[in-house]
Design a protein around this motif. Structure first.
Motif, PDB file in Angstrom:
ATOM      1  N   LEU A  42      34.607   5.966 163.806  1.00  0.00           N
ATOM      2  CA  LEU A  42      33.797   6.498 162.712  1.00  0.00           C
ATOM      3  C   LEU A  42      32.987   5.419 162.007  1.00  0.00           C
ATOM      4  CD1 LEU A  42      36.351   9.014 161.185  1.00  0.00           C
ATOM      5  CD2 LEU A  42      34.165   9.581 162.280  1.00  0.00           C
ATOM      6  N   THR A  43      33.299   4.149 162.277  1.00  0.00           N
ATOM      7  CA  THR A  43      32.629   3.060 161.561  1.00  0.00           C
ATOM      8  C   THR A  43      31.623   2.283 162.413  1.00  0.00           C
ATOM      9  OG1 THR A  43      34.346   1.431 162.086  1.00  0.00           O
ATOM     10  CG2 THR A  43      34.649   2.749 160.083  1.00  0.00           C
ATOM     11  N   VAL A  44      31.630   2.497 163.721  1.00  0.00           N
ATOM     12  CA  VAL A  44      30.728   1.766 164.618  1.00  0.00           C
ATOM     13  C   VAL A  44      30.023   2.747 165.546  1.00  0.00           C
ATOM     14  CG1 VAL A  44      32.126  -0.340 164.582  1.00  0.00           C
ATOM     15  CG2 VAL A  44      32.523   1.359 166.352  1.00  0.00           C
ATOM     16  N   PRO A  45      28.839   2.386 166.026  1.00  0.00           N
ATOM     17  CA  PRO A  45      28.148   3.308 166.938  1.00  0.00           C
ATOM     18  C   PRO A  45      28.839   3.408 168.305  1.00  0.00           C
ATOM     19  CG  PRO A  45      26.784   1.377 166.463  1.00  0.00           C
ATOM     20  CD  PRO A  45      28.036   1.236 165.673  1.00  0.00           C
ATOM     21  N   ASP A  46      29.257   2.299 168.872  1.00  0.00           N
ATOM     22  CA  ASP A  46      29.874   2.263 170.202  1.00  0.00           C
ATOM     23  C   ASP A  46      31.043   1.299 170.184  1.00  0.00           C
ATOM     24  OD1 ASP A  46      27.805   3.916 171.097  1.00  0.00           O
ATOM     25  OD2 ASP A  46      26.615   2.244 171.832  1.00  0.00           O
ATOM     26  N   GLY A  82      28.339   5.744 179.358  1.00  0.00           N
ATOM     27  CA  GLY A  82      27.781   5.389 180.661  1.00  0.00           C
ATOM     28  C   GLY A  82      27.602   3.883 180.825  1.00  0.00           C
ATOM     29  N   ARG A  83      27.831   3.131 179.749  1.00  0.00           N
ATOM     30  CA  ARG A  83      27.735   1.672 179.815  1.00  0.00           C
ATOM     31  C   ARG A  83      29.133   1.085 179.997  1.00  0.00           C
ATOM     32  NH1 ARG A  83      26.213  -0.844 175.241  1.00  0.00           N
ATOM     33  NH2 ARG A  83      26.847   0.903 173.952  1.00  0.00           N
ATOM     34  N   HIS A  95      37.454  -7.305 184.646  1.00  0.00           N
ATOM     35  CA  HIS A  95      36.826  -6.131 185.263  1.00  0.00           C
ATOM     36  C   HIS A  95      36.114  -5.315 184.180  1.00  0.00           C
ATOM     37  CE1 HIS A  95      39.313  -2.696 184.027  1.00  0.00           C
ATOM     38  NE2 HIS A  95      40.350  -3.495 184.094  1.00  0.00           N
ATOM     39  N   ARG A  96      35.206  -4.483 184.571  1.00  0.00           N
ATOM     40  CA  ARG A  96      34.371  -3.742 183.632  1.00  0.00           C
ATOM     41  C   ARG A  96      35.133  -2.543 183.080  1.00  0.00           C
ATOM     42  NH1 ARG A  96      29.919  -6.433 182.739  1.00  0.00           N
ATOM     43  NH2 ARG A  96      28.835  -4.628 181.940  1.00  0.00           N
ATOM     44  N   ILE A  97      34.961  -2.281 181.788  1.00  0.00           N
ATOM     45  CA  ILE A  97      35.576  -1.133 181.137  1.00  0.00           C
ATOM     46  C   ILE A  97      34.496  -0.323 180.422  1.00  0.00           C
ATOM     47  CG2 ILE A  97      37.860  -2.180 180.896  1.00  0.00           C
ATOM     48  CD1 ILE A  97      37.151  -2.779 177.959  1.00  0.00           C
ATOM     49  N   ALA A  98      34.782   0.940 180.211  1.00  0.00           N
ATOM     50  CA  ALA A  98      33.804   1.858 179.635  1.00  0.00           C
ATOM     51  C   ALA A  98      33.586   1.609 178.147  1.00  0.00           C
ATOM     52  CB  ALA A  98      34.267   3.292 179.850  1.00  0.00           C
TER      53      ALA A  98
END
Length: 112
Positions: A42-46, A82-83, A95-98
């Motif tokens: 609720l406090t950050v966009p992503d 999607g990023r 490794h990459r995480i969503a």
């Protein structure tokens, strides 16, 4: 676009593992981690799981953070953007995480 059979099997295997982690974890622990995620959302966009690792107790069951995130995504409380970003956990070797954001309907309900 439909994924490959290998991707489908890997996703299904990951979901089974996360289900086992969720069922083995204390429901209170899982609820607290999910509340922390939603409060932050609720406090950050992503955000990604990287945002929570250092705020969680060291004795939290392995995989519970991922299970909490996946559960919130399954319930549509949060949405995958999607990023991806590299994981900051040493165990994952970068490794990459969503990356996620709070779902619009959930955010509107929280504000109201």
């Amino acid at each position: 676009m439909m994924g490959t059979l290998h991707e489908f099997r890997a996703e299904r295997s990951a979901n089974r593992l996360l289900d086992r982690i969720r069922s083995a974890a204390d429901r209170e622990q899982l609820a607290l981690v999910q509340a922390l995620i939603l409060d932050h959302a609720l406090t950050v966009p992503d955000f990604s799981a990287n945002d929570f690792r250092e705020r969680l107790p060291a004795d939290l069951p392995h995989g519970l953070l991922g299970a909490a995130v996946r559960g919130l995504a399954s319930s549509r409380a949060i949405t995958n953007t999607g990023r991806t970003v590299p994981s900051t956990s040493p165990d994952t070797h970068g490794h990459r995480i969503a990356v996620y954001r709070i779902s619009a309907l959930r955010a509107e309900a929280e504000v109201a």
